[in-house]
Design an enzyme around this catalytic site. Structure first.
Site, short mmCIF file in Angstrom:
data_model
loop_
_atom_site.label_atom_id
_atom_site.label_comp_id
_atom_site.label_asym_id
_atom_site.label_seq_id
_atom_site.Cartn_x
_atom_site.Cartn_y
_atom_site.Cartn_z
N GLY B 12 0.69 -1.39 -0.14
CA GLY B 12 0.07 0.03 0.07
C GLY B 12 0.90 1.18 -0.05
N ALA B 14 2.34 3.06 2.29
CA ALA B 14 3.60 2.86 3.15
C ALA B 14 4.60 2.17 2.52
CB ALA B 14 3.06 2.39 4.43
N HIS B 237 -15.91 5.35 11.33
CA HIS B 237 -16.30 6.23 10.57
C HIS B 237 -17.72 6.61 10.67
CE1 HIS B 237 -16.32 8.85 7.06
NE2 HIS B 237 -15.17 8.97 6.88
N SER B 251 -16.92 9.33 1.94
CA SER B 251 -15.88 10.03 2.41
C SER B 251 -16.43 11.26 3.24
CB SER B 251 -14.99 10.61 1.15
OG SER B 251 -14.40 11.62 1.62
N ARG B 298 -13.96 12.61 13.96
CA ARG B 298 -14.82 11.71 13.48
C ARG B 298 -15.37 10.97 14.59
NH1 ARG B 298 -11.19 8.89 8.81
NH2 ARG B 298 -11.70 10.74 7.27
N GLU B 404 -0.51 2.12 8.67
CA GLU B 404 -1.80 2.10 9.42
C GLU B 404 -1.18 0.82 10.65
OE1 GLU B 404 -5.48 1.40 7.78
OE2 GLU B 404 -6.49 0.79 9.60
N SER B 419 -4.24 10.12 7.45
CA SER B 419 -3.62 8.74 7.24
C SER B 419 -2.83 8.65 6.00
CB SER B 419 -4.85 7.63 7.37
OG SER B 419 -5.91 8.02 6.33
#
Lengths: 296, 657
Positions: B12, B14, B237, B251, B298, B404, B419
């Site tokens: 991903g 990272a 979320h 989103s 959030r 993450e 993130s």
């Protein structure tokens, strides 16, 4: 302001699970299976409980959980690729009722309304089958290598921002950049034919990779790769190696192989203007050929 | 292993950022991923990526404020030096991604456009349509492909990380992985191993995460001795689209672009939402939080939506919980340009056009703030020492974690659009560290260690394949685990639910041993791979539950009503002042007791041993999070006086009292 909640929420009620009201209704599925690469394929029927709003992924999940065919035989679960389930990763491409599409965004209600009660699932036909609905799509990424689908930056040290880009240019580039390498376009393309290279016993892995790459490169590079080449040729830094991309696009397996069937754009789940990219590539190839003629 | 070599697990943002930079620095990388890296879960990130920018700077913003928003939003649970380093790097990270060709949205002058996200008052968020994660991932994927062609990167796609290989001194010397097509095992000796394997949403059954986010890689490292930090902090979320196979993210940018959350004032008002007049609509976030409105952090938005449905009975539907997220007042053309991608998702999966009809949404598990414990070396200026061997290193030397799957950047609650920044930043930043690790390579022969680990893994695999007569179905057991975790360890947590749930999970872990595999083949056996991953969910589920059970307070995403600190009730100024004083005393005492990282280490039979570590709050003293609290102004006044006094006394710590 938030009060202590005394309510216990059932996970199913919170997230759209539905009761057993539809327990009697079922979804019938016919799957073209294949146990190993290069093996024989065979049809198998399955039947799973219907739920409102379900997609082909949830059908396959139920098949995996039950591991029984329609006639009650214990069978190995059907293998298939999936990942994001929101049509942005490109994993779950398959032939559903004969059409190439993403399993996650194929809703059962719609399929049954359009094509009748039984749903037919087959692996993509342009790639070697690994198992059942799983195919090996390495060649798709090979196409991106071939056309150098990247911005040739010097490195990742801090050299300030990228070039200024007008909103119009961004709006032109963005759709092309949403290509998720799902392979729908090449599945539908009459010029993109299956290339299956099997490793020989006397071959090292490196030798095999080399031979396979050569076989991939001989075939049509595919609409997705042509479109990526146009995306990067339009980028102010990306176009600094535009010539190299045009070289790749005019070699064997390049843009000249496109027969203008326009199937690609019709099946693209992201509605990417692939034929526009192909037309641009065609014009650029002509200019490139003339330029090369005069450069000699 | 002749040349220096790093093994990166996970492709991903990272993992790709680390791979790109390592290759650039001349280190060979083996990149292992469950899926082709271009299909990693990062593609699902929609809204954007935060950094200070030229525009916000002129409105008074700076890197310090980004740090402040991040630690305040995270309820001060994260060590501050790594966050400072990250926010300092923010502008550089965005510039780099811009140079790599990410099609960020543009202003009419051709500069990058920005939007506002939750938990801040500045427009810090750069975005590329509504598929920012996908666009960032592709840019890195392209650079890594380029390095692959050059021969510095070798990808191992459709491979599963099974275990780190540790030597007698406890140092990680590589890993054993399995080919998911041929099912063969392979040793990967390396100078360092980096886990970049993302979150663990599948422990909750359905979540907004992709099917690969089982947390199995992290669990395997944890079971091998790596510590896990802040496991109980799971972000739910506020806005997701309910579905039977997955809860699809809607989103935060929908609210960033002006989307309004509301419910009809009449419970389950049968009228078409568009015909309900303003007076009959309850815009509860705007009314309860006038300053931030729909863009509260959030955790708060999630609890309010949960509260309005469960406690106030105002869910828009009777048999299902949901509220309206309304975009219909925004011109279609604007919506298409700025939110096209996410609105298409709603339309495609729900069959309703959100440009015409308010969307129905409800909270869903979304992000793991916790993860593998990692170290850092603090610099003289309060950031990090670049290239230090300690940065991002787990407690097992030679094993690193980024993205993450580390616990480091988001504390008790992650701010939207932070993130993507933490993933790319930690990937770029760990590279010089790994180059230094390669420079100090340990030379001795490790082949025996690898042979032993491969044998152990083969044995585990064989044992699973031999279980054909068990009475447990792995998929059904997974669903049971998911339902339990969703019920007790998401928005509202209670000890009388967490304690029995822990016992239930222990029993499920035992039942897992009786799981029958329905596929005994040795070719692309997804059944056995899933069953293995399920088995590895239990140790993590246990540490989430145990951490939540032990933490008797409210912090960020961890909300335990029994330990909530209510607002002020007195109206008479003097009494109110007294109450505010008491409130601040209680807050300081709680900070003293609970402002600590939860550290889990894996005990026998996968049960966690929990301990606590102090948090480095040396840059910004902790202060109460008062978003919308009744009497917040009075509390803030008292708190500020105390803070000023504390600074006078050279001790700017909130936990004094």
């Amino acid at each position: 302001m938030i009060k202590a909640s005394e309510t216990v929420v059932d996970a199913d009620a919170a997230h759209g699970g539905h009761g057993d009201g539809n327990a009697t209704r079922t979804v019938r599925v016919r799957v073209l299976r294949q146990d190993v690469a290069g093996g024989e394929s065979y049809w198998e029927r399955h039947e799973v409980a219907y739920e409102p709003n379900m997609n082909v992924i949830s059908v396959l999940q139920k098949i995996a959980a039950s591991a029984k065919s329609q006639d009650g035989r214990r069978v190995a679960p059907v293998a298939w690729d999936c990942c994001c389930l929101e049509e942005v990763c490109g994993s779950c491409t398959m032939l559903i009722n004969g059409r190439t599409r993403m399993a996650c965004s194929s809703l059962v209600d719609r399929l049954m309304a359009e094509d009748g009660e039984e749903i037919e699932l087959r692996p993509m036909s342009k790639f070697p089958v690994v198992r059942d609905l799983v195919v090996d799509r390495k060649r798709l990424f090979g196409g991106l290598e071939k056309v150098k689908a990247w911005v040739p930056v010097e490195g990742s040290y801090d050299l300030g921002p990228g070039p200024r880009i007008s909103p119009e240019e961004q709006e032109d580039a963005y759709p092309l950049s949403t290509c998720m390498s799902c392979g729908c376009c090449v599945e539908a393309c009459p010029q993109y034919t299956k290339v299956e290279v099997v490793r020989r016993d006397d071959e090292t892995e490196a030798e095999f990779e080399k031979r396979r790459k050569a076989a991939f490169n001989a075939g049509f590079v595919g609409p997705h790769a042509v479109s990526q080449a146009m995306l990067f040729n339009a980028h102010p830094t990306g176009r600094m190696i535009a010539d190299e991309r045009m070289e790749a696009l005019t070699r064997q397996g390049g843009i000249q192989m496109c027969g203008n069937a326009q199937n690609c754009v019709a099946v693209c789940p992201k509605s990417i203007p692939l034929t526009r990219s192909i037309a641009r590539a065609g014009r650029a190839a002509t200019v490139w050929a003339i330029k090369k003629l005069f450069d000699r | 292993m002749s040349q220096p070599s790093v093994l990166v697990i996970g492709g991903g943002l990272a993992g790709l950022a680390a791979t790109m930079r390592l290759a650039e620095l001349g280190v060979h990388v083996d990149l292992v991923s469950l899926v082709p890296v271009k299909r990693s879960h990062s593609v699902c990130a929609q809204g954007g990526i935060n950094s200070v920018n030229a525009l916000t700077r002129q409105q008074g913003d700076n890197e310090w404020k980004h740090l402040d928003d991040t630690v305040y939003g995270g309820d001060f649970l994260q060590h501050q030096p790594p966050v400072k380093e990250m926010t300092d790097w923010g502008p550089r990270v965005i510039d780099l991604m811009d140079r790599l060709g990410v099609p960020f949205n543009r202003t009419s002058e051709g500069f990058r456009d920005q939007r506002r996200f939750g938990g801040t008052l500045y427009k810090r968020t750069a975005f590329a349509g509504a598929t920012t994660g996908q666009q960032l991932l592709y840019a890195l994927d392209e650079q890594v492909r380029r390095r692959e062609v050059e021969g510095l990167v070798k990808k191992w796609e459709f491979w599963d990380f099974l275990a780190p290989v540790l030597d007698e001194s406890g140092r990680c010397r590589g890993a054993v992985c399995q080919d998911l097509v041929t099912m063969q095992f392979r040793s990967f000796p390396a100078d360092a191993v980096v886990l970049a394997t993302g979150g663990n949403g599948l422990i909750y059954g359905r979540s907004t995460m992709s099917m690969v986010c089982t947390g199995s890689a992290v669990s395997r490292a944890y079971q091998a001795g790596a510590w896990y930090g802040n496991g109980e902090f799971i972000q739910v979320h506020p806005t997701a689209i309910p579905g039977t196979d997955k809860l699809r993210l809607m989103s935060e940018s929908a609210r960033g672009e002006g989307g309004r959350v509301w419910v009809p004032r009449i419970p389950q008002d049968p009228r078409d939402p568009r015909s309900i007049p303003e007076a009959d609509r309850y815009y509860f976030l705007e009314e309860r939080y006038p300053k931030y409105g729909n863009l509260v952090p959030r955790d708060i938005a999630t609890r309010e939506i949960f509260d309005i449905c469960t406690n106030e009975g105002l869910s828009v539907e009777k048999d299902r919980l949901s509220v309206y997220l309304d975009l219909t007042h925004i011109p279609r053309e604007t919506l298409d340009r700025k939110l096209g991608g996410i609105l298409e998702i709603y339309e495609k999966f729900q069959g309703v056009d959100p440009r015409d009809t308010p969307m129905k949404i409800f909270p869903a598990v979304h992000y793991s703030m916790g993860g593998l414990w990692v170290d850092y070396e603090k610099s003289a200026t309060g950031g990090l020492v670049e290239g230090s061997l300690r940065n991002q290193q787990t407690n097992l030397p030679g094993l690193y974690a980024i993205g993450e799957c580390d616990y480091q950047y988001h504390g008790a609650n992650r701010l939207g659009a932070n993130s993507l920044l933490s993933c790319i930043f930690s990937g770029l930043f760990v590279a010089p560290t790994l180059v230094n690790v390669c420079g100090r390579r340990v030379g001795d022969d490790t082949s025996r260690l690898f042979e032993a680990e491969v044998r152990r893994q083969e044995e585990r695999h064989r044992e699973l394949l031999s279980r054909t007569s068990g009475d447990e179905n792995p998929y059904a057991l997974h669903q049971e685990l998911g339902n339990l975790m969703t019920r007790v360890a998401t928005v509202v947590r209670r000890n009388d639910q967490l304690a029995p749930a822990y016992d239930d999970v222990c029993r499920m872990a035992e039942r897992w041993k009786r799981c029958a595999v329905s596929d005994t083949g040795s070719w692309t056996n997804q059944n056995v791979v899933f069953t293995k991953a399920l088995g590895d969910m239990f140790p993590i589920a246990k540490l989430i539950l145990k951490g939540a059970l032990l933490r008797d307070e409210c912090r960020g995403a961890h909300f335990k009503p029994a330990f909530a600190m209510p607002g002020l009730v007195a109206t008479e100024p003097e009494a109110r002042r007294r109450e505010a004083e008491q409130w601040c005393d209680a807050f300081a005492a709680n900070t003293n007791k609970w402002l600590k990282s939860t550290i889990a280490s894996c005990g026998p039979s996968g049960d966690p041993v929990i301990s606590y570590q102090d948090v480095d709050t040396s840059l910004i003293p902790p202060r109460p999070r008062l978003y919308g609290l009744v009497g917040g102004d009075a509390i803030e006044e008292v708190w500020k006086e105390r803070a000023a006094k504390a600074v006078g006394g050279k001790q700017a710590v909130g936990a004094g009292a």
